[in-house]
Design a protein around this motif. Structure first.
Motif, PDB file in Angstrom:
ATOM      1  N   ASN A 245      -1.192   8.713   1.753  1.00  0.00           N
ATOM      2  CA  ASN A 245      -0.352   8.145   0.697  1.00  0.00           C
ATOM      3  C   ASN A 245      -0.492   8.930  -0.602  1.00  0.00           C
ATOM      4  OD1 ASN A 245       0.513   6.140   2.453  1.00  0.00           O
ATOM      5  ND2 ASN A 245      -1.005   4.650   1.758  1.00  0.00           N
ATOM      6  N   GLU A 246      -1.721   9.351  -0.905  1.00  0.00           N
ATOM      7  CA  GLU A 246      -1.954  10.137  -2.121  1.00  0.00           C
ATOM      8  C   GLU A 246      -1.236  11.483  -2.042  1.00  0.00           C
ATOM      9  OE1 GLU A 246      -6.150  10.484  -2.612  1.00  0.00           O
ATOM     10  OE2 GLU A 246      -6.458   8.317  -2.870  1.00  0.00           O
ATOM     11  N   LEU A 247      -1.284  12.117  -0.877  1.00  0.00           N
ATOM     12  CA  LEU A 247      -0.598  13.394  -0.703  1.00  0.00           C
ATOM     13  C   LEU A 247       0.917  13.220  -0.862  1.00  0.00           C
ATOM     14  CD1 LEU A 247      -0.563  16.396  -0.026  1.00  0.00           C
ATOM     15  CD2 LEU A 247      -0.699  15.784   2.409  1.00  0.00           C
ATOM     16  N   GLU A 248       1.444  12.150  -0.296  1.00  0.00           N
ATOM     17  CA  GLU A 248       2.881  11.875  -0.450  1.00  0.00           C
ATOM     18  C   GLU A 248       3.249  11.687  -1.919  1.00  0.00           C
ATOM     19  OE1 GLU A 248       3.264   8.447   1.960  1.00  0.00           O
ATOM     20  OE2 GLU A 248       2.755   9.514   3.806  1.00  0.00           O
ATOM     21  N   ASP A 249       2.397  10.959  -2.663  1.00  0.00           N
ATOM     22  CA  ASP A 249       2.661  10.748  -4.084  1.00  0.00           C
ATOM     23  C   ASP A 249       2.633  12.072  -4.851  1.00  0.00           C
ATOM     24  OD1 ASP A 249       2.906   8.057  -3.671  1.00  0.00           O
ATOM     25  OD2 ASP A 249       0.872   7.553  -4.325  1.00  0.00           O
ATOM     26  N   ALA A 250       1.687  12.950  -4.478  1.00  0.00           N
ATOM     27  CA  ALA A 250       1.584  14.248  -5.149  1.00  0.00           C
ATOM     28  C   ALA A 250       2.818  15.106  -4.899  1.00  0.00           C
ATOM     29  CB  ALA A 250       0.326  14.983  -4.674  1.00  0.00           C
ATOM     30  N   ILE A 251       3.396  14.960  -3.708  1.00  0.00           N
ATOM     31  CA  ILE A 251       4.577  15.764  -3.347  1.00  0.00           C
ATOM     32  C   ILE A 251       5.858  15.175  -3.924  1.00  0.00           C
ATOM     33  CG2 ILE A 251       6.025  16.522  -1.431  1.00  0.00           C
ATOM     34  CD1 ILE A 251       3.458  16.594   0.295  1.00  0.00           C
ATOM     35  N   PHE A 252       6.036  13.881  -3.734  1.00  0.00           N
ATOM     36  CA  PHE A 252       7.328  13.255  -4.047  1.00  0.00           C
ATOM     37  C   PHE A 252       7.343  12.465  -5.352  1.00  0.00           C
ATOM     38  CE2 PHE A 252       7.211  13.515   0.652  1.00  0.00           C
ATOM     39  CZ  PHE A 252       8.344  14.293   0.848  1.00  0.00           C
ATOM     40  N   GLY A 253       6.157  12.233  -5.929  1.00  0.00           N
ATOM     41  CA  GLY A 253       6.108  11.405  -7.119  1.00  0.00           C
ATOM     42  C   GLY A 253       6.241   9.931  -6.770  1.00  0.00           C
ATOM     43  N   PRO A 254       6.635   9.093  -7.728  1.00  0.00           N
ATOM     44  CA  PRO A 254       6.691   7.644  -7.489  1.00  0.00           C
ATOM     45  C   PRO A 254       7.836   7.207  -6.582  1.00  0.00           C
ATOM     46  CG  PRO A 254       7.532   8.172  -9.670  1.00  0.00           C
ATOM     47  CD  PRO A 254       6.997   9.453  -9.106  1.00  0.00           C
ATOM     48  N   ASN A 255       8.727   8.123  -6.223  1.00  0.00           N
ATOM     49  CA  ASN A 255       9.846   7.783  -5.348  1.00  0.00           C
ATOM     50  C   ASN A 255       9.335   7.268  -4.011  1.00  0.00           C
ATOM     51  OD1 ASN A 255      12.279   7.648  -3.944  1.00  0.00           O
ATOM     52  ND2 ASN A 255      12.248   9.834  -3.454  1.00  0.00           N
ATOM     53  N   MET A 256       9.742   6.066  -3.619  1.00  0.00           N
ATOM     54  CA  MET A 256       9.268   5.461  -2.365  1.00  0.00           C
ATOM     55  C   MET A 256      10.139   5.841  -1.172  1.00  0.00           C
ATOM     56  SD  MET A 256       6.549   3.902  -3.179  1.00  0.00           S
ATOM     57  CE  MET A 256       6.273   2.911  -1.711  1.00  0.00           C
ATOM     58  N   ASN A 257      11.311   6.396  -1.425  1.00  0.00           N
ATOM     59  CA  ASN A 257      12.247   6.712  -0.358  1.00  0.00           C
ATOM     60  C   ASN A 257      12.026   8.153   0.121  1.00  0.00           C
ATOM     61  OD1 ASN A 257      14.356   6.490   1.448  1.00  0.00           O
ATOM     62  ND2 ASN A 257      15.905   7.057  -0.080  1.00  0.00           N
ATOM     63  N   HIS A 258      10.976   8.348   0.896  1.00  0.00           N
ATOM     64  CA  HIS A 258      10.645   9.675   1.396  1.00  0.00           C
ATOM     65  C   HIS A 258       9.939   9.541   2.743  1.00  0.00           C
ATOM     66  CE1 HIS A 258       6.427   8.969   0.401  1.00  0.00           C
ATOM     67  NE2 HIS A 258       6.787   8.617  -0.821  1.00  0.00           N
ATOM     68  N   PRO A 259       9.870  10.629   3.514  1.00  0.00           N
ATOM     69  CA  PRO A 259       9.161  10.572   4.802  1.00  0.00           C
ATOM     70  C   PRO A 259       7.689  10.234   4.609  1.00  0.00           C
ATOM     71  CG  PRO A 259      10.473  12.578   4.632  1.00  0.00           C
ATOM     72  CD  PRO A 259      10.471  11.949   3.271  1.00  0.00           C
ATOM     73  N   LYS A 260       7.091   9.669   5.647  1.00  0.00           N
ATOM     74  CA  LYS A 260       5.683   9.268   5.601  1.00  0.00           C
ATOM     75  C   LYS A 260       4.899  10.017   6.676  1.00  0.00           C
ATOM     76  CE  LYS A 260       4.442   5.978   3.539  1.00  0.00           C
ATOM     77  NZ  LYS A 260       3.828   5.863   2.199  1.00  0.00           N
ATOM     78  N   PHE A 261       3.677  10.408   6.349  1.00  0.00           N
ATOM     79  CA  PHE A 261       2.791  10.947   7.362  1.00  0.00           C
ATOM     80  C   PHE A 261       2.368   9.813   8.301  1.00  0.00           C
ATOM     81  CE2 PHE A 261       2.117  14.060   3.916  1.00  0.00           C
ATOM     82  CZ  PHE A 261       2.369  15.230   4.625  1.00  0.00           C
ATOM     83  N   GLN A 262       2.284  10.112   9.578  1.00  0.00           N
ATOM     84  CA  GLN A 262       1.944   9.105  10.588  1.00  0.00           C
ATOM     85  C   GLN A 262       0.450   9.125  10.901  1.00  0.00           C
ATOM     86  OE1 GLN A 262       4.315   8.839  14.323  1.00  0.00           O
ATOM     87  NE2 GLN A 262       2.346   9.030  15.388  1.00  0.00           N
ATOM     88  N   LEU A 263      -0.141   7.945  11.006  1.00  0.00           N
ATOM     89  CA  LEU A 263      -1.512   7.816  11.498  1.00  0.00           C
ATOM     90  C   LEU A 263      -1.478   6.984  12.775  1.00  0.00           C
ATOM     91  CD1 LEU A 263      -4.521   8.346  11.149  1.00  0.00           C
ATOM     92  CD2 LEU A 263      -4.682   6.237   9.809  1.00  0.00           C
ATOM     93  N   SER A 264      -1.838   7.602  13.874  1.00  0.00           N
ATOM     94  CA  SER A 264      -1.867   6.902  15.160  1.00  0.00           C
ATOM     95  C   SER A 264      -3.263   6.965  15.738  1.00  0.00           C
ATOM     96  CB  SER A 264      -0.846   7.512  16.132  1.00  0.00           C
ATOM     97  OG  SER A 264      -1.101   8.884  16.347  1.00  0.00           O
TER      98      SER A 264
END
Length: 523
Positions: A245-264
């Motif tokens: 989630n932190e990496l996604e925030d660093a890449i996309f900023g506060p925008n919530m409408n973006h792809p997510k990394f999967q944890l399985s």
């Protein structure tokens, strides 16, 4: 001048060590060249197959996951199985196995450096695909100097190169598998040292992003029931998801409408191991539970049994007239997939849409089985030995080696398992067949599961569409999820990658080319 014998000895030792180093480097080059030559020769000797670009017709973008575990030992003889052999139009996920845990440091390392990131697969890929699309060869030759090597490089290329614009082959995720059975002893070493745990978390996220993965698949086989290891597994899942989630925030900023990394998670599928895991708590962080509903019986068993059966046939029977299973009023949990799925749903409370049913592209067998010629089933029998035809795996046959010579493929509808039996060698092998996989696809729909997956891709019959387990499942399931918002299709991700790792990292030259094609540049 005073003589110094120690000096001459030192010089001799240095010369010897230098000679050994040169010889090792020379041997490594010769070995890799020889292996590369074998790959090209093998592909040239094979009949042209259109598997990569097959349009399955009934398969459309939809709701069910179809995953393949692809191992980094697959390219070696005798398997000789490569990413471009897979009909990717039928796949939603490739789970790449394995990246390994170093228990002494906590760091992650490549499982096979040459297979992962070293070997050049573009020449055999071009040989195979050139007859299907002449532009493939031109495209590869045009970009060859910037393409990443190894199986990981080829997978990244195939997801980002529009080789077949009219085919739905590139919208799949690639997930980094961490651990595995052979790496199982390193997890306990790592989790008992907080600094190693920190290193593990950092290394997983860094490695995932560096090699272009869409997520991580945890495979610790298995935590001990000691009150500590299961809780540490929970902590690993929690911290990894938080860092994603932190990496996604660093890449996309506060925008919530973006792809997510999967944890399985590659999940045990019998109560003895499920009971000790804090699954309900882990479910807050796990996106997909890949249930390993296989290996129920094998060389460790007291008697013969199916290893990937859907049901415990002693509490179920199949009504051939109405083509459905009849449940017994007696509730007995056995070694079967259905019991494990029910545990996840009813005991752990996991949403069915997060559960994937595991299927086996291999069989497990037994030799010198004590059976009668009139027997219709060959389970629950004494045996002596396990045989096997899969290189380095006692008691195992790849699916594409079955049924064994001189036998016919049979099907047990009560257990939902394929099998074969040789009365000559008294060898019994249980395995997933086209028929059992069709039943399992129906089960996935009936139980509203996320989908299914296989261990492992190299065992399937990719050259014969009528025998392919992947084909059987996707033809029956009809709707395979495809992703048009993959992480590495996003310009902010590509920019972030180059800015983080520089122009010379594993994927950087190709990513820079992608950015240039979009009229973009990292900043």
């Amino acid at each position: 001048m005073q003589r110094r014998p120690w000096l001459s000895h030192t010089v001799i030792i240095i010369v010897i060590l230098a000679s050994i180093a040169v010889e090792m480097c020379f041997y490594k080059k010769i070995f890799h060249r020889s292996a590369q030559r074998k790959v090209v020769d093998y592909v040239q000797s094979q009949p042209q197959q259109a598997q990569l670009v097959t349009n399955p017709g009934t398969v459309e973008p939809g709701q069910y996951l179809s995953g393949l575990y692809y191992s980094n030992w697959s390219p070696y003889s005798p398997r000789m199985h490569f990413p471009h052999d897979i009909d990717l139009s039928r796949v939603s996920h490739i789970y790449y196995a394995f990246f390994l845990v170093d228990g002494a440091t906590g760091a992650l390392k490549l499982g096979d450096e040459w297979s992962d990131v070293g070997m050049d697969l573009y020449k055999p890929m071009a040989i195979k695909l050139n007859k299907l699309n002449p532009e493939v060869k031109n495209d590869l030759e045009r970009q060859r100097r910037i393409l990443p090597n190894g199986c990981l490089g080829e997978l990244f290329y195939m997801r980002n190169a529009n080789l077949f614009p009219n085919r739905n082959i590139r919208d799949f995720k690639v997930i980094m598998c961490v651990g595995g059975w052979s790496n199982r002893e390193e997890f306990p070493k790592m989790v008992r040292n907080p600094k190693r745990v920190d290193k593990f978390i950092d290394s997983c996220i860094e490695t995932m992003f560096k090699y272009g993965f869409d997520g991580i698949d945890l495979d610790w086989e298995f935590p001990e029931d000691d009150g500590f290891e299961p809780q540490m597994y929970l902590q690993l899942a929690k911290r990894l998801k938080e860092r994603m989630n932190e990496l996604e925030d660093a890449i996309f900023g506060p925008n919530m409408n973006h792809p997510k990394f999967q944890l399985s998670m590659a999940t045990p599928a019998f109560s003895e191991k499920l009971d000790i895991l804090p699954i309900t708590e882990m479910d807050k962080y796990i996106d997909i539970w890949n249930m390993m509903t296989y290996d129920y019986h094998g060389e460790w068993s007291e008697k013969t049994g199916y290893h990937c059966n859907l049901y415990n046939g002693s509490t179920k029977s199949f009504d051939e007239t109405h083509q459905k299973h009849i449940y017994s009023t007696e509730s007995v949990e056995g070694l079967d997939a259905h019991s494990a799925i029910e545990h996840m749903l009813n005991v752990a409370g996991v949403n069915s849409h997060k559960i994937c049913l595991g299927m086996a592209a291999y069989g497990r067998g037994f030799t010198n089985v004590v059976a009668q010629s009139t027997d219709k089933r060959f389970i629950d029998k004494p045996f002596h030995g396990v045989g096997g035809a899969s290189d380095g795996e006692p008691g195992m046959w790849l699916y594409n080696q079955l049924p064994i010579q001189g036998t016919h493929e049979l099907f047990d509808p009560d257990y939902v398992s394929g099998f074969c039996y040789s009365s000559t060698s008294k060898t019994f092998v249980g395995y997933d067949s086209v028929e059992s996989v069709r039943f399992k696809a129906q089960y996935v729909r009936e139980k509203n599961l996320a989908g299914g997956f296989w261990w492992e891709s190299c065992g399937d019959d990719h050259a014969n569409q009528s025998r392919s387990l992947l084909n059987a499942f996707t033809n029956e399931i009809k709707f395979v999820s495809k992703f048009d918002d993959l992480m590495y299709r996003q310009t902010p991700v590509l920019r972030y990658y180059v800015n983080k790792f520089g122009n010379d990292a594993f994927l950087s030259p190709f990513i820079l080319n992608l950015l240039a094609g979009q009229g973009e540049a990292p900043h």
